[in-house]
Design a protein around this motif. Structure first.
Motif, mmCIF file in Angstrom:
data_model
loop_
_atom_site.group_PDB
_atom_site.id
_atom_site.type_symbol
_atom_site.label_atom_id
_atom_site.label_comp_id
_atom_site.label_asym_id
_atom_site.label_seq_id
_atom_site.Cartn_x
_atom_site.Cartn_y
_atom_site.Cartn_z
ATOM 1 N N PHE A 1 22.726 22.835 -22.221
ATOM 2 C CA PHE A 1 21.933 24.040 -21.987
ATOM 3 C C PHE A 1 20.579 23.712 -21.345
ATOM 4 O O PHE A 1 19.528 24.158 -21.797
ATOM 5 C CB PHE A 1 21.724 24.819 -23.300
ATOM 6 C CG PHE A 1 23.018 25.230 -23.947
ATOM 7 C CD1 PHE A 1 23.674 26.383 -23.544
ATOM 8 C CD2 PHE A 1 23.584 24.440 -24.946
ATOM 9 C CE1 PHE A 1 24.876 26.762 -24.140
ATOM 10 C CE2 PHE A 1 24.786 24.805 -25.545
ATOM 11 C CZ PHE A 1 25.432 25.971 -25.136
ATOM 12 N N THR A 2 20.653 22.907 -20.256
ATOM 13 C CA THR A 2 19.438 22.545 -19.521
ATOM 14 C C THR A 2 19.531 23.076 -18.100
ATOM 15 O O THR A 2 20.617 23.185 -17.522
ATOM 16 C CB THR A 2 19.253 21.023 -19.469
ATOM 17 O OG1 THR A 2 20.324 20.432 -18.705
ATOM 18 C CG2 THR A 2 19.239 20.419 -20.874
ATOM 19 N N TRP A 3 18.371 23.379 -17.528
ATOM 20 C CA TRP A 3 18.345 23.864 -16.145
ATOM 21 C C TRP A 3 18.711 22.750 -15.169
ATOM 22 O O TRP A 3 19.271 23.015 -14.108
ATOM 23 C CB TRP A 3 16.973 24.451 -15.812
ATOM 24 C CG TRP A 3 16.711 25.715 -16.546
ATOM 25 C CD1 TRP A 3 15.789 25.940 -17.521
ATOM 26 C CD2 TRP A 3 17.431 26.950 -16.388
ATOM 27 N NE1 TRP A 3 15.870 27.222 -17.987
ATOM 28 C CE2 TRP A 3 16.865 27.880 -17.309
ATOM 29 C CE3 TRP A 3 18.476 27.363 -15.574
ATOM 30 C CZ2 TRP A 3 17.323 29.181 -17.420
ATOM 31 C CZ3 TRP A 3 18.931 28.671 -15.693
ATOM 32 C CH2 TRP A 3 18.357 29.570 -16.605
ATOM 33 N N GLU A 4 18.394 21.508 -15.526
ATOM 34 C CA GLU A 4 18.830 20.389 -14.665
ATOM 35 C C GLU A 4 20.353 20.323 -14.631
ATOM 36 O O GLU A 4 20.948 20.107 -13.582
ATOM 37 C CB GLU A 4 18.268 19.064 -15.182
ATOM 38 C CG GLU A 4 18.722 17.863 -14.351
ATOM 39 C CD GLU A 4 18.251 16.530 -14.913
ATOM 40 O OE1 GLU A 4 19.083 15.606 -14.980
ATOM 41 O OE2 GLU A 4 17.067 16.426 -15.275
ATOM 42 N N GLY A 5 20.997 20.515 -15.784
ATOM 43 C CA GLY A 5 22.463 20.530 -15.820
ATOM 44 C C GLY A 5 23.034 21.645 -14.978
ATOM 45 O O GLY A 5 24.043 21.465 -14.283
ATOM 46 N N ALA A 6 22.389 22.831 -15.017
ATOM 47 C CA ALA A 6 22.838 23.952 -14.193
ATOM 48 C C ALA A 6 22.747 23.599 -12.711
ATOM 49 O O ALA A 6 23.671 23.879 -11.939
ATOM 50 C CB ALA A 6 21.999 25.196 -14.498
ATOM 51 N N LEU A 7 21.644 22.950 -12.313
ATOM 52 C CA LEU A 7 21.470 22.570 -10.910
ATOM 53 C C LEU A 7 22.512 21.542 -10.493
ATOM 54 O O LEU A 7 23.072 21.623 -9.394
ATOM 55 C CB LEU A 7 20.055 22.019 -10.701
ATOM 56 C CG LEU A 7 19.713 21.581 -9.273
ATOM 57 C CD1 LEU A 7 19.862 22.740 -8.294
ATOM 58 C CD2 LEU A 7 18.291 21.017 -9.221
ATOM 59 N N ARG A 8 22.803 20.592 -11.380
ATOM 60 C CA ARG A 8 23.808 19.574 -11.053
ATOM 61 C C ARG A 8 25.200 20.199 -10.918
ATOM 62 O O ARG A 8 25.983 19.841 -10.025
ATOM 63 C CB ARG A 8 23.788 18.481 -12.112
ATOM 64 C CG ARG A 8 22.574 17.580 -11.974
ATOM 65 C CD ARG A 8 22.265 16.775 -13.210
ATOM 66 N NE ARG A 8 23.316 15.812 -13.537
ATOM 67 C CZ ARG A 8 23.136 14.776 -14.369
ATOM 68 N NH1 ARG A 8 21.941 14.591 -14.929
ATOM 69 N NH2 ARG A 8 24.113 13.955 -14.634
ATOM 70 N N GLY A 9 25.521 21.140 -11.788
ATOM 71 C CA GLY A 9 26.793 21.834 -11.659
ATOM 72 C C GLY A 9 26.877 22.602 -10.357
ATOM 73 O O GLY A 9 27.917 22.608 -9.686
ATOM 74 N N TYR A 10 25.770 23.249 -9.983
ATOM 75 C CA TYR A 10 25.696 24.003 -8.728
ATOM 76 C C TYR A 10 25.914 23.092 -7.528
ATOM 77 O O TYR A 10 26.657 23.437 -6.591
ATOM 78 C CB TYR A 10 24.338 24.695 -8.634
ATOM 79 C CG TYR A 10 24.056 25.387 -7.337
ATOM 80 C CD1 TYR A 10 24.628 26.609 -7.017
ATOM 81 C CD2 TYR A 10 23.180 24.819 -6.401
ATOM 82 C CE1 TYR A 10 24.351 27.255 -5.817
ATOM 83 C CE2 TYR A 10 22.890 25.444 -5.203
ATOM 84 C CZ TYR A 10 23.492 26.670 -4.909
ATOM 85 O OH TYR A 10 23.212 27.291 -3.713
ATOM 86 N N ILE A 11 25.285 21.908 -7.567
ATOM 87 C CA ILE A 11 25.378 20.984 -6.424
ATOM 88 C C ILE A 11 26.777 20.382 -6.315
ATOM 89 O O ILE A 11 27.427 20.468 -5.267
ATOM 90 C CB ILE A 11 24.318 19.872 -6.545
ATOM 91 C CG1 ILE A 11 22.920 20.456 -6.353
ATOM 92 C CG2 ILE A 11 24.584 18.762 -5.514
ATOM 93 C CD1 ILE A 11 21.793 19.474 -6.644
ATOM 94 N N TRP A 12 27.266 19.759 -7.416
ATOM 95 C CA TRP A 12 28.518 19.004 -7.333
ATOM 96 C C TRP A 12 29.759 19.895 -7.437
ATOM 97 O O TRP A 12 30.705 19.738 -6.668
ATOM 98 C CB TRP A 12 28.549 17.922 -8.411
ATOM 99 C CG TRP A 12 27.508 16.877 -8.170
ATOM 100 C CD1 TRP A 12 26.291 16.772 -8.774
ATOM 101 C CD2 TRP A 12 27.562 15.825 -7.203
ATOM 102 N NE1 TRP A 12 25.587 15.718 -8.259
ATOM 103 C CE2 TRP A 12 26.338 15.111 -7.292
ATOM 104 C CE3 TRP A 12 28.519 15.411 -6.278
ATOM 105 C CZ2 TRP A 12 26.056 14.017 -6.486
ATOM 106 C CZ3 TRP A 12 28.251 14.313 -5.481
ATOM 107 C CH2 TRP A 12 27.024 13.633 -5.586
#
Length: 303
Positions: free
Chosen positions: A178-189
């Motif tokens: 539940f981190t915004w960095e994790g959300a960004l990584r999911g969005y990218i990859w």
């Protein structure tokens, strides 16, 4: 095509994949890990199978039959690949088969754009800016046009594009704690990189598989089989086989021709979810195979 042109085209196909692998190695445990690759893999195979099994073999060529709910599910999965609405994709591809490598083909590397790299550029990417989505639905996709469910899925394509990016973003957010960095990584990859690679592989079937590779059937178009694209394309790069027998549910017609999409269809059949699966007998293949004397004639006759 000159040798430099051939090398340039090969580089255009291979370099993006090498770039992604390099990015994974350089960013490992910083901006990419097994969770990110897992999200990428799930999204890649879900959307790619939506194209290869759903858009292509089921909806375009009716290589097998299935229940309406599963047919619609495949249409949604294919739409998540962001390659256009189901109506446009099917109509464009049927038009491609109706005019393969002659005037009217939406993405042939041999028609209207010269030889060599200009033609390959058109087949790979340029056609998206010129001829994509122009095939008449009523002429080339009448069965889908008359299906209210398919028309509804087609109209909702913009929302499905949003979902295609939102799903991996949410997965990254949850799976990375539940981190915004994790959300960004999911969005990218799972989003951007996955869409880029699925597109690039699909476009390679349009371009590379009408220019390089092997042929063994006596057909008039210039389609080819390209073995090294078989796994990322989930079997679509046995493209010459497909053009010889367009309704075949299996494009890899020999045991060594890996066709992951055909394996999925076989699994659906065994589970009772697919029926009337179209298969090509060895006898039919032999009838259409290039005969030695015919092959010599093709080699000796000036083009």
């Amino acid at each position: 095509m000159s040798r430099p042109e051939r090398l340039a085209n090969l580089a255009g196909v291979v370099v993006p994949f090498v770039g992604v692998l390099a990015a994974i190695l350089l960013l490992w445990n910083q901006w990419v890990d097994w969770i990110d690759l897992g999200i990428f893999a799930v999204m890649y195979f879900t959307t790619a199978l939506g194209v290869t099994v759903g858009f292509h073999r089921l909806l375009t060529h009716r290589s097998f039959r299935t229940a309406p709910w599963l047919e619609q599910s495949f249409a949604v999965m294919g739409s998540l690949s962001v390659q256009g609405s189901v109506m446009d994709w099917v109509a464009d591809h049927r038009k491609h088969h109706a005019h393969t490598d002659v005037e009217g083909d939406p993405h042939s590397p041999h028609v209207g754009h010269g030889s060599g790299l200009p033609g390959l550029w058109h087949a790979h990417t340029g056609w998206l800016l010129e001829t994509q989505g122009q095939a008449d639905w009523k002429k080339y996709a009448k069965d889908l046009y008359e299906d209210p469910a398919m028309r509804k899925i087609g109209k909702r394509f913009p929302w499905l594009v949003v979902a295609s990016l939102l799903i991996p973003t949410l997965l990254g957010y949850v799976l990375h704690g539940f981190t915004w960095e994790g959300a960004l990584r999911g969005y990218i990859w799972g989003g951007l990189v996955r869409i880029f690679l699925v597109h690039h592989v699909t476009w390679s079937v349009n371009s590379v598989c009408h220019y390089f590779g092997s042929r063994r059937f006596d057909i008039e178009d210039k389609s080819t089989n390209v073995a090294w694209l078989a796994i990322p394309s989930l079997g679509e790069s046995w493209h010459h086989n497909h053009h010889a027998f367009p309704r075949s549910a299996q494009h890899g017609l020999k045991r060594r021709e890996i066709d992951l999409s055909a394996l999925v269809i076989r699994g659906l059949e065994r589970a009772g979810l697919a029926h009337d699966v179209v298969r090509i007998t060895p006898e039919r293949q032999a009838q259409k195979a290039i005969q030695p004397d015919r092959e010599r004639e093709k080699v000796l006759t000036p083009s």
